[in-house]
Motif scaffolding. Structure first.
Motif, short mmCIF file in Angstrom:
data_model
loop_
_atom_site.label_atom_id
_atom_site.label_comp_id
_atom_site.label_asym_id
_atom_site.label_seq_id
_atom_site.Cartn_x
_atom_site.Cartn_y
_atom_site.Cartn_z
N HIS A 130 -24.91 86.41 -40.81
CA HIS A 130 -24.72 86.68 -41.93
C HIS A 130 -23.69 87.25 -43.47
O HIS A 130 -23.18 86.90 -44.01
N LEU A 131 -22.20 87.79 -42.06
CA LEU A 131 -21.97 87.98 -42.52
C LEU A 131 -20.67 86.89 -42.72
O LEU A 131 -19.85 86.77 -44.66
N LYS A 132 -20.59 85.77 -42.42
CA LYS A 132 -19.87 84.76 -42.53
C LYS A 132 -20.28 83.97 -43.66
O LYS A 132 -19.69 83.65 -44.59
N ALA A 133 -21.85 84.15 -43.88
CA ALA A 133 -22.68 83.21 -45.04
C ALA A 133 -22.15 84.21 -46.34
O ALA A 133 -21.88 84.03 -47.65
N LEU A 134 -21.89 85.36 -46.87
CA LEU A 134 -22.29 86.25 -47.44
C LEU A 134 -20.60 87.10 -47.72
O LEU A 134 -20.35 87.23 -49.08
N THR A 135 -19.48 86.15 -47.29
CA THR A 135 -18.63 86.65 -47.73
C THR A 135 -18.24 84.91 -47.73
O THR A 135 -17.55 84.49 -46.79
N PRO A 136 -16.59 85.68 -48.46
CA PRO A 136 -15.55 84.16 -48.70
C PRO A 136 -14.98 83.95 -47.19
O PRO A 136 -15.23 84.31 -46.08
N SER A 137 -14.31 82.73 -47.49
CA SER A 137 -12.80 82.16 -46.15
C SER A 137 -12.40 83.84 -44.71
O SER A 137 -12.44 84.61 -45.63
N VAL A 138 -12.79 83.63 -43.90
CA VAL A 138 -11.96 84.80 -42.79
C VAL A 138 -10.53 85.23 -43.74
O VAL A 138 -10.13 86.67 -42.87
N ASP A 139 -9.87 84.50 -44.54
CA ASP A 139 -8.56 84.96 -44.81
C ASP A 139 -8.31 85.74 -46.42
O ASP A 139 -7.30 86.20 -45.97
N ALA A 140 -9.87 86.00 -46.53
CA ALA A 140 -9.62 87.35 -47.79
C ALA A 140 -9.79 88.16 -47.01
O ALA A 140 -10.28 88.90 -45.93
N ARG A 141 -9.20 89.02 -47.61
CA ARG A 141 -9.05 90.55 -46.99
C ARG A 141 -9.70 91.08 -46.85
O ARG A 141 -10.23 91.44 -45.83
N VAL A 142 -10.62 91.27 -48.09
CA VAL A 142 -12.20 91.66 -47.68
C VAL A 142 -13.16 91.41 -46.52
O VAL A 142 -13.43 92.91 -46.06
N ALA A 143 -12.84 90.50 -46.87
CA ALA A 143 -14.30 89.79 -45.53
C ALA A 143 -13.89 90.12 -43.97
O ALA A 143 -14.47 90.34 -43.15
N GLN A 144 -11.90 90.93 -43.85
CA GLN A 144 -11.48 90.44 -42.79
C GLN A 144 -11.79 91.54 -42.65
O GLN A 144 -12.46 92.69 -40.88
N ALA A 145 -12.06 93.13 -43.67
CA ALA A 145 -11.70 94.78 -43.55
C ALA A 145 -13.64 94.95 -43.16
O ALA A 145 -14.07 95.21 -42.71
N MET A 146 -13.79 93.99 -43.89
CA MET A 146 -15.75 94.22 -43.31
C MET A 146 -16.14 93.38 -42.33
O MET A 146 -17.12 93.84 -42.04
N ALA A 147 -15.67 92.81 -41.35
CA ALA A 147 -15.72 91.67 -40.10
C ALA A 147 -15.02 93.30 -39.33
O ALA A 147 -15.93 94.01 -38.23
N TYR A 148 -13.84 93.45 -39.69
CA TYR A 148 -13.52 95.10 -38.86
C TYR A 148 -14.02 95.91 -38.68
O TYR A 148 -14.64 96.45 -37.28
N SER A 149 -14.46 96.50 -39.38
CA SER A 149 -15.61 97.83 -39.20
C SER A 149 -16.69 97.38 -39.18
O SER A 149 -17.69 97.96 -38.21
N LEU A 150 -17.54 95.95 -39.10
CA LEU A 150 -19.07 96.25 -38.92
C LEU A 150 -19.67 96.27 -37.28
O LEU A 150 -20.27 96.03 -36.79
N MET A 151 -18.40 94.77 -37.09
CA MET A 151 -17.89 93.88 -35.56
C MET A 151 -17.21 95.38 -34.41
O MET A 151 -17.03 94.78 -33.61
N ALA A 152 -16.98 96.56 -35.13
CA ALA A 152 -16.44 97.32 -33.78
C ALA A 152 -17.52 97.97 -33.06
O ALA A 152 -17.23 99.20 -32.36
N GLY A 153 -18.52 97.35 -32.38
CA GLY A 153 -19.15 98.16 -31.29
C GLY A 153 -20.15 98.79 -32.01
O GLY A 153 -21.04 98.68 -33.24
N GLY A 154 -20.81 100.05 -31.13
CA GLY A 154 -22.09 100.46 -32.54
C GLY A 154 -22.63 100.59 -31.25
O GLY A 154 -23.18 99.60 -30.73
#
Lengths: 297, 297
Positions: free
Chosen positions: A24-48
């Motif tokens: 879903h993150l891939k579908a809902l964010t622009p290319s992985v180069d985009a800084r916001v998308a990177q930060a979203m993934a960094y926090s969302l995929m940090a385990g937990g």
């Protein structure tokens, strides 16, 4: 429940959730180069622990629904939980440098990016919730209302505001309970309630599950406070003893440590007996209630 | 359009929007004593042109819908616009002290409250969008998707990120256009598109209105840049000449001032002619297109 392995269940569900989150993150964010998308993934995929999504799917199952029915809502709940952590960690809020053993989002990126990544996670969550169509449209709207209510100014956000306002002040047990009911309890309740709605819960079932959710939400916070006293910092990925250092009102500080443990256990028993009206399909939820107080992180 | 008074129309609609905003805000926030609710109201009820809600209702009307059908979406759009201003003004972002002639939210309250008030406005917007029921549930979900898409990591948030990244760098005209298409254009487009969907637009109508919206969104930004060169700071409630001071890439700096004025006018003509397939009910939208470039604030 003898044949049921909670450890295997949690692991299996965690993987389902993380795969779905990634998709879903891939579908809902622009290319992985985009800084916001990177930060979203960094926090969302940090385990937990992925507790909220797992509760949502388990509640859906408990009333006879297929857990996949609740996967979008589960991911949305985790996105909202993550956005709240990203914003709460900001220097203007709790000013935390580490989260889950890694630098917080504003430390790994910067403050502006962390604000925007949080905003984007929140927005993406509602986007995801709106992706249902057809005959289930009304149910999808129900779920959006439940989740928006729990995470908004009547729920999680008001809880965080009170938490900030409480700093350096004495809180009594009722105020503490109310604060946590808003800050963490509301979203846990919404996780269970939305799963129940998606699973097609009858009225009595929805009420029983809501009662269950309120009790485990409280038990979750009591346990968090206990872990802050006697947990293992390595397992938890964060410091221990910080509440006492900051003179924070907690259940152990107000009730004593062993009373807090008894209280957590009673809350879980109460939660589990609320599920008596359901059949064996509610067993995972019962095991999850025990996990909430027995976890070590 | 001879009998049509834009001034009267804008004033009438502004009042409708502000009354509805006030009502929804009360319903969606706890007691007015709550600090987050105060900060939300402070920023949401601070005046402003209410352009997005007015566009949304006008688009609904243009395709034959009753403007009231679009009032919830209109309020949600204004809440999202306001949240974006509150967060963009933060010290970590654009660090602005004044907005609409008054201290910005974090100046009037504090940073933590401003972050939370923005979060709560965004959450409330989606809550409000989910309040539709019954046969219109699927349309409500459509509108949530349109608005979430425009304000998320593919839209407004990505635009703000690029705006921050562009600081101190040279931008060419294409990059500038893309940046503004995301930062302000996307939500303006969503305002018109959601109004059209709520009004029951036929396919060709929806496309014409989307084309209109893209052109006026761009014209809006070109005009903003022109006003920053030669506007009246008293009328605008904010400083003038600040873009040049900060060496910001703008249409006047890249195209020249008089070329920018010609460009804005051409965009509006293009927007207005896209509406040729609609009848007289689209006249307010035509007048609004002219207003976008003729406004003085």
């Amino acid at each position: 429940m003898s044949a049921f392995s909670l450890k295997g269940y949690l692991e299996e569900r965690r993987i389902v959730v993380e795969n779905a989150l990634e998709g879903h993150l891939k579908a809902l964010t622009p290319s992985v180069d985009a800084r916001v998308a990177q930060a979203m993934a960094y926090s969302l995929m940090a385990g937990g622990k992925r507790l909220r999504p797992i509760l949502c799917m388990a509640a859906c199952e408990a009333v006879g629904g297929a857990p996949e029915t609740a996967i979008k809502a589960s991911c949305a709940l985790e996105m909202i939980h993550t956005y709240s952590l990203v914003h709460d960690d900001l220097p203007a809020m709790d000013d935390d440098d580490f989260r889950r053993g890694r630098p917080t989002c504003h430390k790994a990126f910067d403050e502006a990016t962390a604000v925007l990544a949080g905003d984007a996670l929140l927005t993406s969550a509602f986007h995801l919730l709106a992706l249902d169509r057809g005959p289930r449209a009304e149910i999808a709207l129900d779920v959006i209302r439940i989740i928006a209510d729990a995470s908004g100014a009547f729920g999680m956000i008001e809880g965080q505001m009170r938490d900030i306002e409480a700093e350096g002040r004495d809180l009594d047990l009722d105020s503490l309970r109310e604060l946590h009911g808003l800050k963490t309890g509301a979203l846990i309740r919404a996780s269970v309630e939305s799963g129940a709605v998606l699973g097609g819960a009858a009225n009595g079932e929805r009420e029983a599950l809501t009662h269950y959710a309120e009790k485990i939400g409280l038990a979750f916070q009591v346990t968090d406070d206990i872990l802050n006293v006697e947990g293992d910092p390595d397992l938890m990925g964060k410091g221990v003893g910080t509440d006492a250092e900051h003179n924070k009102a907690t259940y152990p500080s107000l009730m004593g440590l062993s009373e807090s443990k008894i209280y957590a256990r009673e809350l879980v028993e109460d939660a589990v007996s609320a599920l008596d009206i359901l059949d064996a399909k509610a067993n995972p939820l019962k095991a999850l209630a025990l996990y909430v107080v027995q976890r070590q992180r």
